[in-house]
Design a protein around this motif. Structure first.
Motif, PDB file in Angstrom:
ATOM      1  N   PRO A  72      77.343  57.362  29.602  1.00 44.29           N
ATOM      2  CA  PRO A  72      78.254  58.423  29.808  1.00 44.29           C
ATOM      3  C   PRO A  72      77.576  59.491  30.559  1.00 44.29           C
ATOM      4  CG  PRO A  72      77.778  58.329  27.517  1.00 44.29           C
ATOM      5  CD  PRO A  72      76.917  57.228  28.117  1.00 44.29           C
ATOM      6  N   GLU A  73      76.762  60.291  30.209  1.00 46.14           N
ATOM      7  CA  GLU A  73      76.360  61.359  30.945  1.00 46.14           C
ATOM      8  C   GLU A  73      76.119  61.347  32.366  1.00 46.14           C
ATOM      9  OE1 GLU A  73      72.301  59.310  29.590  1.00 46.14           O
ATOM     10  OE2 GLU A  73      74.513  59.731  28.898  1.00 46.14           O
ATOM     11  N   THR A  74      76.254  60.206  32.751  1.00 46.55           N
ATOM     12  CA  THR A  74      76.091  59.744  34.314  1.00 46.55           C
ATOM     13  C   THR A  74      77.320  59.603  35.125  1.00 46.55           C
ATOM     14  OG1 THR A  74      75.751  57.333  34.015  1.00 46.55           O
ATOM     15  CG2 THR A  74      73.866  58.752  33.931  1.00 46.55           C
ATOM     16  N   ALA A  75      78.551  59.790  34.626  1.00 49.32           N
ATOM     17  CA  ALA A  75      79.711  59.364  35.100  1.00 49.32           C
ATOM     18  C   ALA A  75      80.020  60.302  36.310  1.00 49.32           C
ATOM     19  CB  ALA A  75      80.887  59.653  33.926  1.00 49.32           C
ATOM     20  N   MET A  76      80.468  59.632  37.487  1.00 45.00           N
ATOM     21  CA  MET A  76      80.707  60.311  38.486  1.00 45.00           C
ATOM     22  C   MET A  76      82.053  59.884  39.279  1.00 45.00           C
ATOM     23  SD  MET A  76      78.645  60.661  41.970  1.00 45.00           S
ATOM     24  CE  MET A  76      78.889  58.817  42.438  1.00 45.00           C
ATOM     25  N   VAL A  77      82.968  60.334  39.653  1.00 42.07           N
ATOM     26  CA  VAL A  77      84.127  59.891  40.418  1.00 42.07           C
ATOM     27  C   VAL A  77      83.733  59.710  41.911  1.00 42.07           C
ATOM     28  CG1 VAL A  77      86.220  60.488  41.111  1.00 42.07           C
ATOM     29  CG2 VAL A  77      85.792  61.024  38.802  1.00 42.07           C
ATOM     30  N   ASP A  78      83.781  58.633  42.389  1.00 40.48           N
ATOM     31  CA  ASP A  78      82.934  58.212  43.566  1.00 40.48           C
ATOM     32  C   ASP A  78      83.937  58.820  44.785  1.00 40.48           C
ATOM     33  OD1 ASP A  78      82.295  56.599  45.876  1.00 40.48           O
ATOM     34  OD2 ASP A  78      81.275  55.480  44.625  1.00 40.48           O
ATOM     35  N   PRO A  79      83.177  59.701  45.481  1.00 40.86           N
ATOM     36  CA  PRO A  79      84.000  60.240  46.483  1.00 40.86           C
ATOM     37  C   PRO A  79      84.226  59.335  47.826  1.00 40.86           C
ATOM     38  CG  PRO A  79      81.274  60.714  46.617  1.00 40.86           C
ATOM     39  CD  PRO A  79      81.762  59.948  45.271  1.00 40.86           C
ATOM     40  N   PHE A  80      83.574  58.018  47.531  1.00 37.57           N
ATOM     41  CA  PHE A  80      83.668  57.444  48.869  1.00 37.57           C
ATOM     42  C   PHE A  80      84.882  56.013  48.633  1.00 37.57           C
ATOM     43  CE2 PHE A  80      79.755  59.255  49.146  1.00 37.57           C
ATOM     44  CZ  PHE A  80      79.790  59.795  50.182  1.00 37.57           C
ATOM     45  N   MET A  81      84.875  55.660  47.407  1.00 35.00           N
ATOM     46  CA  MET A  81      85.561  54.438  46.786  1.00 35.00           C
ATOM     47  C   MET A  81      86.775  54.818  46.436  1.00 35.00           C
ATOM     48  SD  MET A  81      83.346  52.141  48.028  1.00 35.00           S
ATOM     49  CE  MET A  81      81.991  52.396  48.798  1.00 35.00           C
ATOM     50  N   LYS A  82      87.969  53.959  46.510  1.00 39.78           N
ATOM     51  CA  LYS A  82      89.215  54.286  45.946  1.00 39.78           C
ATOM     52  C   LYS A  82      89.246  54.316  44.244  1.00 39.78           C
ATOM     53  CE  LYS A  82      93.948  52.721  46.517  1.00 39.78           C
ATOM     54  NZ  LYS A  82      94.906  51.772  47.276  1.00 39.78           N
ATOM     55  N   SER A  83      89.841  55.201  43.750  1.00 41.72           N
ATOM     56  CA  SER A  83      90.202  55.072  42.315  1.00 41.72           C
ATOM     57  C   SER A  83      89.044  54.487  41.481  1.00 41.72           C
ATOM     58  CB  SER A  83      91.569  54.292  42.227  1.00 41.72           C
ATOM     59  OG  SER A  83      92.455  54.946  42.700  1.00 41.72           O
ATOM     60  N   THR A  84      87.879  55.142  41.876  1.00 43.28           N
ATOM     61  CA  THR A  84      86.675  54.578  41.320  1.00 43.28           C
ATOM     62  C   THR A  84      85.596  55.713  40.479  1.00 43.28           C
ATOM     63  OG1 THR A  84      86.545  52.654  42.974  1.00 43.28           O
ATOM     64  CG2 THR A  84      84.453  53.180  41.748  1.00 43.28           C
ATOM     65  N   LEU A  85      85.183  55.066  39.270  1.00 44.81           N
ATOM     66  CA  LEU A  85      84.130  56.147  38.465  1.00 44.81           C
ATOM     67  C   LEU A  85      82.957  55.161  38.517  1.00 44.81           C
ATOM     68  CD1 LEU A  85      84.644  58.384  35.910  1.00 44.81           C
ATOM     69  CD2 LEU A  85      83.448  56.595  35.273  1.00 44.81           C
ATOM     70  N   ALA A  86      81.817  55.958  38.880  1.00 47.84           N
ATOM     71  CA  ALA A  86      80.769  55.261  39.000  1.00 47.84           C
ATOM     72  C   ALA A  86      79.758  55.585  37.515  1.00 47.84           C
ATOM     73  CB  ALA A  86      79.872  55.365  40.110  1.00 47.84           C
ATOM     74  N   MET A  87      79.010  54.744  36.869  1.00 43.62           N
ATOM     75  CA  MET A  87      78.099  55.227  36.009  1.00 43.62           C
ATOM     76  C   MET A  87      76.703  54.362  35.944  1.00 43.62           C
ATOM     77  SD  MET A  87      80.107  55.452  32.167  1.00 43.62           S
ATOM     78  CE  MET A  87      81.222  54.218  32.489  1.00 43.62           C
ATOM     79  N   THR A  88      75.607  55.179  36.007  1.00 40.24           N
ATOM     80  CA  THR A  88      74.220  54.476  35.786  1.00 40.24           C
ATOM     81  C   THR A  88      74.142  53.983  34.421  1.00 40.24           C
ATOM     82  OG1 THR A  88      73.555  56.308  37.171  1.00 40.24           O
ATOM     83  CG2 THR A  88      71.869  54.915  35.947  1.00 40.24           C
ATOM     84  N   CYS A  89      73.388  52.599  34.454  1.00 39.35           N
ATOM     85  CA  CYS A  89      73.302  52.126  33.258  1.00 39.35           C
ATOM     86  C   CYS A  89      72.001  51.802  32.910  1.00 39.35           C
ATOM     87  CB  CYS A  89      73.897  50.569  33.345  1.00 39.35           C
ATOM     88  SG  CYS A  89      75.694  50.771  33.713  1.00 39.35           S
TER      89      CYS A  89
END
Length: 470
Positions: A72-89
């Motif tokens: 969860p500490e890696t969560a980022m709203v993706d600045p390039f993809m539509k309505s996408t939140l990215a997380m490292t696993c």
């Protein structure tokens, strides 16, 4: 951020897709996407399954199922993809629920844990200076009857006589004169600024950005220092941002170490320091204002540099960069101010809090989790065994005679040589089960089979120029 806060962030930003990302063994980021409704608080514990046998250097087909566990500490709203939140696993075994030994991020986590267990330090800070090229066009291919690459850049010196229409007619960056040029010669100022601003919006703090020495669009954006795992995560995020900002404006970015012949290559200089209880351990009264502990850390890194090259300069192309005359280190030396040394002590790091040294050997094709973990393990070995770094070299290495240079060990000249050095000197990496024997064996096998041998088997275009008429 907690799992509950990640779910709240999704609601606040009307997120519809969750992108789950992880690093494969050689160093390329992978991802798959799930709908936001599939992400629950349990997902952060239970993980989600994927096929580990389809990832390079990982599982066999008969034991392919693996888990990605979102962090969860890696969560980022993706600045390039539509309505996408990215997380490292993180990667786990679905049966034992143990962290997967070949997951590079797991190696970095174990390196930090081992460092703390020694009592030497509780934080290893890395400040990274990734260099990269931005080209306007690139084409390449290799098959049974042909092999070529073609690169083009509006900035390239080779375009001085071009009849192409562009907004920079006459303003070309000469070979090896690309350091700090002004626009309109520097055509990438706005692009680098956009990279910097997007990085900061995505939680990656930036120290500055500028054009680098080479012609043809070489850039550098400096990442602020932070703990090892966080810095590795940030470098992955940074590379993703660079490539997508370039693609958005019709250009292409590469982190290859040496895409242009006869010009400077791209490095990943690592500014390194150890801290304990909020205080640096590197400031002192020794050479360059360093402490005895810092000098021993330096000694460990220099001693193990041949083995470190297997992770820090991990491609066959890496060794096109580490040749004399192009600002890359070619000898295992250290110095105050001297940028031709493998390790440099920055002059401007004069205050206690900024005291550090810069390891200049790595390049940006490295898997940062593995490379920084290896550097940390070498430094800890130097401290534990009080390894003397030897005498500094405060002269221009490129101006020394062969007799003078004979006193200084050279860095490996090929990936094959670095892999042999790793095979002969892996004990310092195995401590604390940070790099397991399986990880090292698999790394050497993969690199030798899929890269060293693959290049060795193929004719090179320049061989035709040298030998066709023999």
């Amino acid at each position: 951020m907690t799992p509950r806060e990640v779910l709240a962030l999704c609601r606040q930003n009307e997120i519809q897709a969750i992108d789950l990302r992880f690093m494969d063994f050689p160093g390329t980021q992978k991802h798959f996407t799930i709908p936001v409704k599939a992400l629950t608080e349990r997902s952060f514990e239970d993980g989600l399954t994927f096929d580990g046998s389809s990832i390079r250097g990982w599982q066999a087909i008969n034991e392919s199922d693996m888990l990605v566990v979102p962090q969860p500490e890696t969560a980022m709203v993706d600045p390039f993809m539509k309505s996408t939140l990215a997380m490292t696993c993180n990667i786990q075994d679905p049966i034992t629920r143990k962290d997967y030994a070949r997951d590079p991020r797991n190696v970095a986590r174990k390196a930090e844990a081992y460092m703390k267990s020694t009592g030497i330090a509780d934080v290893a800070n890395f400040g990274l200076e990734p260099e990269f090229f931005v080209f306007d066009d690139v084409r390449f291919d290799q098959n049974e009857h042909e092999g070529y690459y073609h690169i083009d850049s509006v900035e390239g010196e080779w375009n001085r006589g071009s009849a192409k229409a562009d907004s920079n007619r006459g303003h070309r960056i000469r070979r090896r004169e690309g350091y700090f040029p002004m626009p309109p010669g520097d055509t990438l100022q706005d692009l680098r600024t956009e990279i910097m601003l997007i990085c900061q919006a995505c939680g990656v703090e930036i120290g500055g950005q500028h054009h680098e020495v080479a012609t043809g669009g070489q850039c550098e954006v400096d990442l602020q220092f932070g703990p090892l795992l966080q810095s590795a995560d940030n470098l992955l995020r940074f590379k993703y941002i660079v490539k997508n900002v370039a693609a958005k404006v019709g250009k292409t970015a590469t982190f290859m170490a040496k895409p242009l012949w006869n010009d400077n290559g791209s490095g990943l200089h690592m500014h390194f320091s150890l801290w304990k209880q909020g205080h640096t351990l590197f400031a002192g009264s020794g050479y360059g204002g360093l402490s005895e502990l810092a000098l021993h850390a330096m000694g460990g890194i220099l001693k193990h540099t041949p083995a470190l090259f297997a992770f820090c300069c991990p491609t066959t192309n890496s060794y096109k960069r580490t040749v004399p005359g192009f600002d890359a280190p070619v000898n295992q030396t250290y110095s105050f101010r001297n940028r031709s040394a493998a390790i440099r002590i920055p002059v401007h790091a004069s205050s206690v809090e900024t005291k550090r040294f810069e390891y200049r050997c790595p390049d940006p094709t490295c898997n940062p989790y593995l490379a920084m973990s290896a550097v940390l393990m070498a430094a800890l070995d130097g401290i534990q065994n009080r390894i003397d770094p030897g005498l500094p070299l405060d002269k221009d290495i490129y101006d020394l005679s062969p007799e003078e240079l004979a006193d200084f060990a050279k860095v490996p000249s090929s990936l094959g040589e670095a892999l042999l050095a790793l095979r002969d000197d892996d004990g310092f990496l195995l401590r604390g089960d940070v790099f397991t024997e399986d990880v090292i064996d698999t790394w050497i096998w993969y690199k030798q089979t899929h890269e060293v041998n693959a290049l060795r088997e193929r004719p090179h275009p320049w061989e035709f120029a040298m030998y066709y008429d023999m």
